[in-house]
Scaffold this active site. Sequence first.
Site, PDB file in Angstrom:
ATOM      1  N   ASP A  15     -15.573  31.015  70.500  1.00 42.92           N
ATOM      2  CA  ASP A  15     -15.311  32.458  70.454  1.00 42.92           C
ATOM      3  C   ASP A  15     -16.221  33.162  69.439  1.00 42.92           C
ATOM      4  OD1 ASP A  15     -14.108  34.803  71.116  1.00 42.92           O
ATOM      5  OD2 ASP A  15     -12.170  34.355  70.199  1.00 42.92           O
ATOM      6  N   ARG A  19     -19.097  39.453  69.163  1.00 46.48           N
ATOM      7  CA  ARG A  19     -19.141  40.032  67.814  1.00 46.48           C
ATOM      8  C   ARG A  19     -20.437  39.679  67.096  1.00 46.48           C
ATOM      9  NH1 ARG A  19     -13.571  37.670  66.357  1.00 46.48           N
ATOM     10  NH2 ARG A  19     -13.875  36.835  68.458  1.00 46.48           N
ATOM     11  N   HIS A  32     -24.403  35.289  73.841  1.00 45.54           N
ATOM     12  CA  HIS A  32     -24.083  34.090  74.627  1.00 45.54           C
ATOM     13  C   HIS A  32     -25.249  33.095  74.589  1.00 45.54           C
ATOM     14  CE1 HIS A  32     -20.339  35.735  75.856  1.00 45.54           C
ATOM     15  NE2 HIS A  32     -20.848  36.692  76.609  1.00 45.54           N
ATOM     16  N   LEU A 126     -20.237   9.815  76.026  1.00 40.31           N
ATOM     17  CA  LEU A 126     -19.380  10.992  75.838  1.00 40.31           C
ATOM     18  C   LEU A 126     -18.942  11.582  77.175  1.00 40.31           C
ATOM     19  CD1 LEU A 126     -18.352  13.376  73.913  1.00 40.31           C
ATOM     20  CD2 LEU A 126     -20.533  14.484  74.463  1.00 40.31           C
TER      21      LEU A 126
END
Length: 237
Positions: A15, A19, A32, A126
């Site tokens: 998140d 901002r 982004h 992973l």
Amino acid sequence: MNSECLPKHVAIIMDGNGRWAQKHSLQIAKGHQAGVETLRDIIRESSDLGINTLSLYAFSTENWRRSPMEVAALMSLLLRYFESEIDELDEKNVRIRILGDKQGLPDLQRAAVISAEERTRNNTGLNLCIALNYGGRQEIVRAARSLAEQVRDGRLKADEIDDDVFSRELYTAGLPDVDLLIRTSGEQRLSGFLLWQCAYAEFEFPATLWPDFTLDHYHEALELYQKRDRRFGGRKT
Ligand code: FPP
């Protein structure tokens, strides 16, 4: 950091891209884009540390409500990410899994993620889960519907349904529950991310915006996790 007792499954809500862009007087797409740089580093580090599963919330079922320009920017980043990273991820033995409704993705993105999943299907390093067009309630409803159909068709008895049977119907079938959930930017909400899988998760809410989240911040979150006293509802003896 003790490399012995790392969380098996780390989930991250990335998140603060918006901002971050605002703070730097940049367009939201740049936020982004910067977020993808962070994501690259965190994936590489998780793989190097030997973490079993890393789940990233990239696009929720609610994110379609954002402006068409922002949705297009995210979709294009996604495509570019898979095109540019798939060779390295495959080389690192990473197995990619998409959590969410792939049918609802645009054609190009759907084809790219399906091909990444297929290409890395037999990798044993992973487990990299990318949540795309994902909603936690939707995932649970989908599982319930599938179980109901199996009972209706006589393939399953209602009283055979338990935690394990239910878990096998989720997008994360076969993967461990979330041990540590990190949400950056100071927000303290789950926003429907891995609702079932987070039942006993520890939570960390660093104030850092996602594009500013460094490996040091990641290590700090892992260290804090290691100091937690996890009892899973029991009592320490
Ligand atoms: C939240 O920031 C972030 C998102 C909704 C998207 C996260 C996506 C990426 C980092 C890139 C795409 C993913 C891949 C796998 C290539 P926000 O925009 O809600 O931030 P704000 O709350 O500050 O506005």
